[in-house]
Design an enzyme around this catalytic site. Structure first.
Site, PDB file in Angstrom:
ATOM      1  N   HIS A  18      42.486 -24.033  21.008  1.00  0.00           N
ATOM      2  CA  HIS A  18      41.149 -24.614  20.824  1.00  0.00           C
ATOM      3  C   HIS A  18      40.947 -25.010  19.366  1.00  0.00           C
ATOM      4  CE1 HIS A  18      39.807 -20.938  19.003  1.00  0.00           C
ATOM      5  NE2 HIS A  18      40.082 -20.230  20.082  1.00  0.00           N
ATOM      6  N   CYS A 129      40.507  -4.586  24.261  1.00  0.00           N
ATOM      7  CA  CYS A 129      41.003  -4.634  22.880  1.00  0.00           C
ATOM      8  C   CYS A 129      42.401  -4.029  22.755  1.00  0.00           C
ATOM      9  CB  CYS A 129      40.080  -3.883  21.945  1.00  0.00           C
ATOM     10  SG  CYS A 129      38.433  -4.573  21.854  1.00  0.00           S
ATOM     11  N   CYS A 143      32.237  -0.774  23.291  1.00  0.00           N
ATOM     12  CA  CYS A 143      33.127  -1.584  22.460  1.00  0.00           C
ATOM     13  C   CYS A 143      32.306  -2.723  21.852  1.00  0.00           C
ATOM     14  CB  CYS A 143      34.254  -2.155  23.310  1.00  0.00           C
ATOM     15  SG  CYS A 143      35.092  -3.542  22.498  1.00  0.00           S
ATOM     16  N   HIS A 146      33.591  -6.124  23.481  1.00  0.00           N
ATOM     17  CA  HIS A 146      33.507  -6.345  24.931  1.00  0.00           C
ATOM     18  C   HIS A 146      32.212  -5.856  25.564  1.00  0.00           C
ATOM     19  CE1 HIS A 146      37.839  -6.807  24.168  1.00  0.00           C
ATOM     20  NE2 HIS A 146      37.732  -7.701  25.122  1.00  0.00           N
ATOM     21  N   LYS A 295      28.613 -19.597  19.015  1.00  0.00           N
ATOM     22  CA  LYS A 295      30.030 -19.326  18.828  1.00  0.00           C
ATOM     23  C   LYS A 295      30.801 -19.884  20.023  1.00  0.00           C
ATOM     24  CE  LYS A 295      33.529 -15.935  18.057  1.00  0.00           C
ATOM     25  NZ  LYS A 295      34.020 -14.637  18.399  1.00  0.00           N
ATOM     26  N   LYS A 298      34.846 -19.366  25.952  1.00  0.00           N
ATOM     27  CA  LYS A 298      35.176 -19.898  27.269  1.00  0.00           C
ATOM     28  C   LYS A 298      33.983 -19.799  28.216  1.00  0.00           C
ATOM     29  CE  LYS A 298      39.933 -19.645  28.807  1.00  0.00           C
ATOM     30  NZ  LYS A 298      40.901 -18.736  29.372  1.00  0.00           N
TER      31      LYS A 298
HETATM   32 ZN   LIG Z   1      37.037  -4.155  23.513  1.00  0.00          ZN
END
Ligand SMILES: [Zn+2]
Length: 639
Positions: A18, A129, A143, A146, A295, A298
């Site tokens: 990208h 991660c 996290c 995530h 930001k 996807k």
């Molecule tokens: Zn994570």
């Protein structure tokens, strides 16, 4: 330093290339070309990072083996770079046997020295991660990347004694103000190092993950993907004994995006230190590209495809925009409208017009032959042009050596605009009217085309194709291309008597929502009676490239009632925007076999570039897709 070694991150193969990848790699290419122009011996490394859980998961989703999947994505990166005029010296893959060998050697070396130990560990592990988190690192117990609650797992693993090197690293960073730049990132690393540094878990049990490099001292484990990946910077040059390693390692510049600051600013120098390898020279950190103020991601569907932009605006304009728009180190906003704005004002107007009107004048007044530059005494204006040229070269050089790309281009454009002003003030068309001003006209036109030679030379790192085209028109021999920085500092290199080529339009103006969105209409086509079209030959019909395509993905287009955005496999992946939303639900289309016009000029619909058109029949407001009566391989041609 007469050598220059530049690296990009090696890109993780769990996603397609990208804008962010393109930006890091274009920076490295610009620097590589610039340092070569300065007479330095250079080495430019990029590649792909291919081990770890995430690759296994992505491969499984596609029903492929990790290696086959890595081959495919790595191939996409490798094929993209030449499209963007990026010329690397080495493209490394972490699945290369030579890289694997180096990883094992370095691990063994650190293990033997006692900085790797075996221990049982229980902790919060984020599978996304691929690492353990400490309590302190979690945000509300989740996290930070995530936003999921990590699982608590208990595992025996190998650990790298990073804590031992914490004080050393702080001192090292403080002693060399240029080690991590811009300064904000140096401060960020130092802030992190104010807390106790924990040892790094560098292994994964094979029971959980096999896709990695087996530890040389325990074949029940594979290497943590970061420990493996970072070593590419030395394995690619043949560490420990390779000539390239000895030659280039002392002058290495790493280029990274800020999301991978910690592994590069902390793990990497400590790995080098523990393995007895000299520490890298510079870490250069850039910010993020935000697309339409968000930001790029996807899930937001705002991933910019570099190749699609290149197809519309050309590689040079794309490269120019990225280098000119972003202040290295800070975040920037990407929008196609801003690209078009810069394209029209900086490239088509300032540069393109200067070039074409200058060449036109030399052809009109001197039959395209470079006139004598010393035919008349110099005026103050003429002297200003010469001194400004030298000043521009100096500013440009300082800016590129300091990673301030936008300033280098600002300096160059200031010079371009000074030449535009010089033409307006000296008014060659007036000088041409009187025979007595002939000599003065020669001097003025000489100064203009000699300035163009310098401008072409300075454009080369960022816009290699434009620089080459300009050079050809100015009669610069191909073996003198690219011009060296020294060539540019010597005023008068363009020889009087040189025949110039006829002018050309470097950057035709573009209009957002203009030609590309208008329906193509064939010139001179007249409709026959009853709505039928005029007769055409078989040859004309054969110019239409019809192909079988399979719909991979379909979704509605926001703010549009008629349009669907489709991803199809037509032998290669394409995006097609089709006006069929009133007749089909996106989910009904997935897996369907359709027929597309593959060579229709790409067009933008609601800001999405459509590269192909589906054949449909419209009957009383209902749309029917054209299909085949049995399966055929995607990409098969219709005849
Ligand atoms: Zn994570």
């Amino acid at each position: 330093m007469n050598r220059f070694y530049v690296t990009t991150p090696i890109y993780y193969v769990n996603a397609r290339p990208h804008l962010g990848h393109a930006y890091s790699t274009i920076i490295a290419d610009v620097l590589n070309r610039f340092h070569r122009m300065c007479g330095r011996e250079t080495f430019f490394l990029t590649g792909t990072d291919e081990h770890g859980d995430k690759v296994v998961l992505a491969a499984r989703e596609e029903g492929m083996s990790p290696l086959a999947y890595a081959d495919r994505i790595s191939g996409l990166f490798k094929a993209l770079w030449p499209e963007l005029d990026i010329e690397c010296d080495c493209f490394i893959r972490t699945t290369d046997p030579a890289h694997i060998k180096v990883v094992k050697e370095v691990l063994q070396k650190i293990y033997d020295s006692g900085d790797i130990y075996f221990s049982e560990y229980e902790g919060a592990y984020c599978f996304g991660c691929e690492r353990f988190y400490t309590e302190r690192e979690l945000v509300d117990g989740k996290c930070p990347d995530h936003k999921t609650v990590p699982e608590v797992i208990r595992e025996a693993n190998y650990f790298f004694r990073m804590s031992k090197y914490q004080d050393w690293l702080i001192d090292y960073i403080q002693a060399d103000p240029d080690f991590i730049r811009p300064e904000r990132y140096k401060n960020e690393v130092l802030a992190f190092l104010r807390e106790p540094l924990e040892d790094l878990c560098i292994s994964r049990p094979k029971a959980r993950l096999q896709w990695g490099i087996t530890l040389p001292f325990d074949d029940g484990y594979v290497t943590y993907v970061w420990f493996d990946a970072l070593l590419n910077y030395i394995s690619a040059t043949g560490y420990p004994d390779g000539e390239l390693f000895k030659k280039f390692w002392p002058s290495v510049h790493h280029v990274i995006a800020k999301d991978i600051l910690k592994p590069h600013g902390i793990y990497w120098p400590i790995i080098l230190k523990a393995a007895g390898i000299p520490i890298y020279r510079h870490l250069n950190v850039h910010g993020y590209w935000n697309v339409d103020e968000a930001k790029m991601s996807k899930s937001l569907g705002n991933v910019v495809e570099p190749l699609e932009l290149k197809k519309i605006y050309g590689a040079d304009a794309f490269r120019y925009f990225l280098m000119r728009e972003m202040v290295f180190g800070l975040d920037s906003n990407f929008s196609e409208a801003a690209l078009v704005q810069r394209y029209n004002s900086d490239l088509a107007n300032d540069l393109g017009n200067l070039f074409s009107r200058s060449l036109t004048m030399v052809h009109k007044y001197f039959d395209g032959v470079v006139p004598e530059g010393s035919a008349a005494p110099e005026s103050q204006l003429d002297r200003d042009i010469k001194s400004e040229a030298l000043k521009t070269i100096r500013e440009y050089q300082d800016a590129l050596e300091g990673f301030v790309f936008h300033k280098a281009l600002m300096a160059l454009w200031q010079f371009i605009n000074q030449i535009n002003k010089y033409i307006d003030v000296t008014a060659p068309w007036e000088l041409f009217k009187k025979e007595s001003q002939r000599n003065q006209l020669q001097v003025v036109l000489y100064n203009i085309v000699e300035s163009l030679r310098i401008i072409a030379g300075l454009l080369y790192p960022v816009m290699p194709t434009t620089a080459r085209v300009m050079g050809e028109h100015l009669g610069i021999a191909s073996d003198k291309y690219p011009q060296t920085l020294e060539d540019l500092t010597i005023w008068g290199k363009l020889r009087p008597g040189t025949q110039l080529l006829k002018t050309t339009t470097l950057f035709p103006r573009v209009d957002l929502g203009g030609p590309a969105t208008r329906a193509p209409r064939e010139a001179g086509a007249v409709e026959g009676p009853g709505g039928s079209k005029p007769e055409i030959s078989k040859e004309t019909f054969e110019t239409v490239d019809l192909r079988v395509a399979k719909v991979l993905h379909a979704e509605s287009v926001p703010r549009s009632q008629k349009l669907l955005r489709l991803k199809v496999d037509a032998g290669e992946e394409r995006t097609i925007v089709a006006g069929i939303a009133e007749s089909y639900q996106p989910e009904d289309l997935i897996g369907k076999q359709v027929v597309i016009v593959a060579n229709l000029k790409p067009a933008k619909l609601m800001g999405i570039l459509s590269t192909g058109m589906m054949l449909t029949a419209q009957d009383k407001g209902v749309c029917r897709l054209v299909s085949l009566d049995g399966p055929a391989e995607p990409g098969t041609r219709l005849t």
